[in-house]
Design a protein around this motif. Structure first.
Motif, mmCIF file in Angstrom:
data_model
loop_
_atom_site.group_PDB
_atom_site.id
_atom_site.type_symbol
_atom_site.label_atom_id
_atom_site.label_comp_id
_atom_site.label_asym_id
_atom_site.label_seq_id
_atom_site.Cartn_x
_atom_site.Cartn_y
_atom_site.Cartn_z
ATOM 1 N N PHE A 1 0.842 -1.195 0.000
ATOM 2 C CA PHE A 1 0.000 0.000 0.000
ATOM 3 C C PHE A 1 0.880 1.248 0.000
ATOM 4 O O PHE A 1 0.704 2.162 -0.805
ATOM 5 C CB PHE A 1 -0.944 0.007 1.208
ATOM 6 N N ILE A 2 1.841 1.286 0.907
ATOM 7 C CA ILE A 2 2.749 2.431 1.009
ATOM 8 C C ILE A 2 3.517 2.606 -0.298
ATOM 9 O O ILE A 2 3.624 3.712 -0.834
ATOM 10 C CB ILE A 2 3.705 2.256 2.208
ATOM 11 N N PHE A 3 4.028 1.510 -0.828
ATOM 12 C CA PHE A 3 4.777 1.493 -2.086
ATOM 13 C C PHE A 3 3.899 2.016 -3.229
ATOM 14 O O PHE A 3 4.328 2.865 -4.009
ATOM 15 C CB PHE A 3 5.223 0.047 -2.330
ATOM 16 N N SER A 4 2.662 1.549 -3.323
ATOM 17 C CA SER A 4 1.742 1.960 -4.395
ATOM 18 C C SER A 4 1.398 3.439 -4.309
ATOM 19 O O SER A 4 1.404 4.143 -5.319
ATOM 20 C CB SER A 4 0.453 1.136 -4.351
ATOM 21 N N VAL A 5 1.071 3.896 -3.116
ATOM 22 C CA VAL A 5 0.713 5.314 -2.957
ATOM 23 C C VAL A 5 1.898 6.191 -3.344
ATOM 24 O O VAL A 5 1.731 7.190 -4.054
ATOM 25 C CB VAL A 5 0.247 5.615 -1.512
ATOM 26 N N TRP A 6 3.077 5.819 -2.931
ATOM 27 C CA TRP A 6 4.276 6.598 -3.229
ATOM 28 C C TRP A 6 4.505 6.687 -4.738
ATOM 29 O O TRP A 6 4.677 7.777 -5.290
ATOM 30 C CB TRP A 6 5.481 5.977 -2.528
ATOM 31 N N ILE A 7 4.484 5.540 -5.418
ATOM 32 C CA ILE A 7 4.728 5.521 -6.866
ATOM 33 C C ILE A 7 3.593 6.197 -7.627
ATOM 34 O O ILE A 7 3.824 7.034 -8.501
ATOM 35 C CB ILE A 7 4.922 4.074 -7.367
ATOM 36 N N GLU A 8 2.363 5.826 -7.309
ATOM 37 C CA GLU A 8 1.215 6.341 -8.060
ATOM 38 C C GLU A 8 1.046 7.847 -7.888
ATOM 39 O O GLU A 8 0.628 8.539 -8.820
ATOM 40 C CB GLU A 8 -0.051 5.598 -7.678
ATOM 41 N N THR A 9 1.371 8.371 -6.720
ATOM 42 C CA THR A 9 1.295 9.822 -6.520
ATOM 43 C C THR A 9 2.290 10.532 -7.422
ATOM 44 O O THR A 9 1.957 11.535 -8.058
ATOM 45 C CB THR A 9 1.556 10.176 -5.037
ATOM 46 N N ARG A 10 3.497 10.011 -7.516
ATOM 47 C CA ARG A 10 4.508 10.640 -8.358
ATOM 48 C C ARG A 10 4.118 10.590 -9.835
ATOM 49 O O ARG A 10 4.286 11.563 -10.568
ATOM 50 C CB ARG A 10 5.876 10.004 -8.139
ATOM 51 N N VAL A 11 3.594 9.455 -10.273
ATOM 52 C CA VAL A 11 3.159 9.334 -11.667
ATOM 53 C C VAL A 11 2.006 10.301 -11.935
ATOM 54 O O VAL A 11 2.007 11.020 -12.940
ATOM 55 C CB VAL A 11 2.750 7.886 -12.000
ATOM 56 N N ALA A 12 1.036 10.349 -11.039
ATOM 57 C CA ALA A 12 -0.118 11.237 -11.207
ATOM 58 C C ALA A 12 0.314 12.705 -11.219
ATOM 59 O O ALA A 12 -0.210 13.508 -11.994
ATOM 60 C CB ALA A 12 -1.152 10.980 -10.113
ATOM 61 N N GLN A 13 1.282 13.071 -10.380
ATOM 62 C CA GLN A 13 1.749 14.461 -10.350
ATOM 63 C C GLN A 13 2.423 14.856 -11.656
ATOM 64 O O GLN A 13 2.305 15.991 -12.099
ATOM 65 C CB GLN A 13 2.704 14.674 -9.167
ATOM 66 N N LYS A 14 3.104 13.914 -12.292
ATOM 67 C CA LYS A 14 3.728 14.204 -13.586
ATOM 68 C C LYS A 14 2.664 14.354 -14.678
ATOM 69 O O LYS A 14 2.841 15.118 -15.612
ATOM 70 C CB LYS A 14 4.716 13.105 -13.959
ATOM 71 N N ARG A 15 1.572 13.612 -14.551
ATOM 72 C CA ARG A 15 0.505 13.661 -15.563
ATOM 73 C C ARG A 15 -0.432 14.853 -15.367
ATOM 74 O O ARG A 15 -1.050 15.306 -16.323
ATOM 75 C CB ARG A 15 -0.333 12.373 -15.526
ATOM 76 N N LEU A 16 -0.540 15.322 -14.139
ATOM 77 C CA LEU A 16 -1.444 16.433 -13.821
ATOM 78 C C LEU A 16 -0.692 17.517 -13.044
ATOM 79 O O LEU A 16 -0.990 17.780 -11.881
ATOM 80 C CB LEU A 16 -2.634 15.920 -13.001
ATOM 81 N N PRO A 17 0.279 18.174 -13.670
ATOM 82 C CA PRO A 17 1.099 19.142 -12.940
ATOM 83 C C PRO A 17 0.334 20.385 -12.484
ATOM 84 O O PRO A 17 0.792 21.083 -11.584
ATOM 85 C CB PRO A 17 2.200 19.509 -13.944
ATOM 86 N N LEU A 18 -0.820 20.662 -13.079
ATOM 87 C CA LEU A 18 -1.573 21.853 -12.709
ATOM 88 C C LEU A 18 -2.440 21.646 -11.477
ATOM 89 O O LEU A 18 -2.937 22.608 -10.892
ATOM 90 C CB LEU A 18 -2.454 22.309 -13.887
ATOM 91 N N LEU A 19 -2.626 20.404 -11.082
ATOM 92 C CA LEU A 19 -3.482 20.098 -9.930
ATOM 93 C C LEU A 19 -2.689 20.278 -8.629
ATOM 94 O O LEU A 19 -1.500 19.945 -8.568
ATOM 95 C CB LEU A 19 -3.993 18.662 -10.042
ATOM 96 N N ASP A 20 -3.344 20.797 -7.616
ATOM 97 C CA ASP A 20 -2.720 20.992 -6.301
ATOM 98 C C ASP A 20 -2.153 19.651 -5.814
ATOM 99 O O ASP A 20 -2.893 18.672 -5.708
ATOM 100 C CB ASP A 20 -3.762 21.533 -5.329
ATOM 101 N N PRO A 21 -0.853 19.575 -5.526
ATOM 102 C CA PRO A 21 -0.235 18.312 -5.109
ATOM 103 C C PRO A 21 -0.884 17.691 -3.867
ATOM 104 O O PRO A 21 -0.995 16.470 -3.772
ATOM 105 C CB PRO A 21 1.223 18.681 -4.825
ATOM 106 N N ALA A 22 -1.331 18.511 -2.932
ATOM 107 C CA ALA A 22 -1.957 17.979 -1.711
ATOM 108 C C ALA A 22 -3.285 17.299 -2.049
ATOM 109 O O ALA A 22 -3.598 16.229 -1.506
ATOM 110 C CB ALA A 22 -2.178 19.087 -0.695
ATOM 111 N N ILE A 23 -4.056 17.888 -2.944
ATOM 112 C CA ILE A 23 -5.335 17.287 -3.350
ATOM 113 C C ILE A 23 -5.077 15.984 -4.095
ATOM 114 O O ILE A 23 -5.737 14.975 -3.843
ATOM 115 C CB ILE A 23 -6.142 18.274 -4.227
#
Length: 182
Positions: free
Chosen positions: A124-146
């Motif tokens: 779970f920890i591993f997935s959240v860490w990786i998936e958050t980074r991938v999502a942030q690269k795909r959606l750079p305009l979205l607030d990182p905390a959200i």
């Protein structure tokens, strides 16, 4: 990237195909086989994660869409990219279990499900860490905390469902063959 009626959208990234290609090449890596090497503790979890990947993608896309206020297909394709990367990383990690000594291996059945249940927390920890980074690269305009909160909530939902499946398998196994649990 763009905005349509106030909702952020995202196209399927070309780098996803690069990730799939690299992951495919990693799968071709051969390791000397041994008749006494059993399935390690990571394999059961990886098998369930791959088996349920498509339903998990839809569930996580729905959660991310609601939490991050994205269009459904934008959320879906972001979660496809994020889950493909985290699944390939998890499969790569699972390949390491070929080097686990047989004494530490997990047999099939109830012990395998218990091992998979125990692996839910670190994965779970591993997935959240990786998936958050991938999502942030795909959606750079979205607030990182959200986005971080949305990805964490999506993974909480899918991991609770995986845990429920494993508990149901264990319960069924106990009810049909209680002698295996003694």
């Amino acid at each position: 990237y763009g905005t349509v009626t106030g909702v952020q959208t995202c196209a399927l990234p070309i780098s996803l195909w690069t990730g799939l290609g690299v992951g495919g090449l990693l799968m071709l890596v051969s390791v000397p086989a041994s008749a006494n090497v059993g399935a390690g503790v990571v394999s059961p979890f990886a098998a369930y994660a791959i088996l349920f990947l498509l339903p998990i993608l839809f569930i996580e896309a729905i959660v991310v869409r609601r939490r991050a206020r994205l269009a459904f297909w934008s959320a879906f394709w972001v979660m496809v990219a994020a889950n493909v990367v985290s699944t390939l990383a998890g499969v790569g990690l699972s390949l390491l279990d070929m080097f686990v000594p047989p004494a530490l291996s997990v047999p099939a059945g109830a012990a395998s499900d218990i091992a998979a249940l125990l692996m839910l927390a670190p994965f779970f920890i591993f997935s959240v860490w990786i998936e958050t980074r991938v999502a942030q690269k795909r959606l750079p305009l979205l607030d990182p905390a959200i986005l971080r909160s949305a990805v964490r909530s999506a993974n909480q939902t899918s991991y609770v469902l995986l845990a429920a499946f494993l508990v149901a398998r264990l319960t069924k196994g106990y009810l049909t063959s209680p002698q295996l649990f003694i």
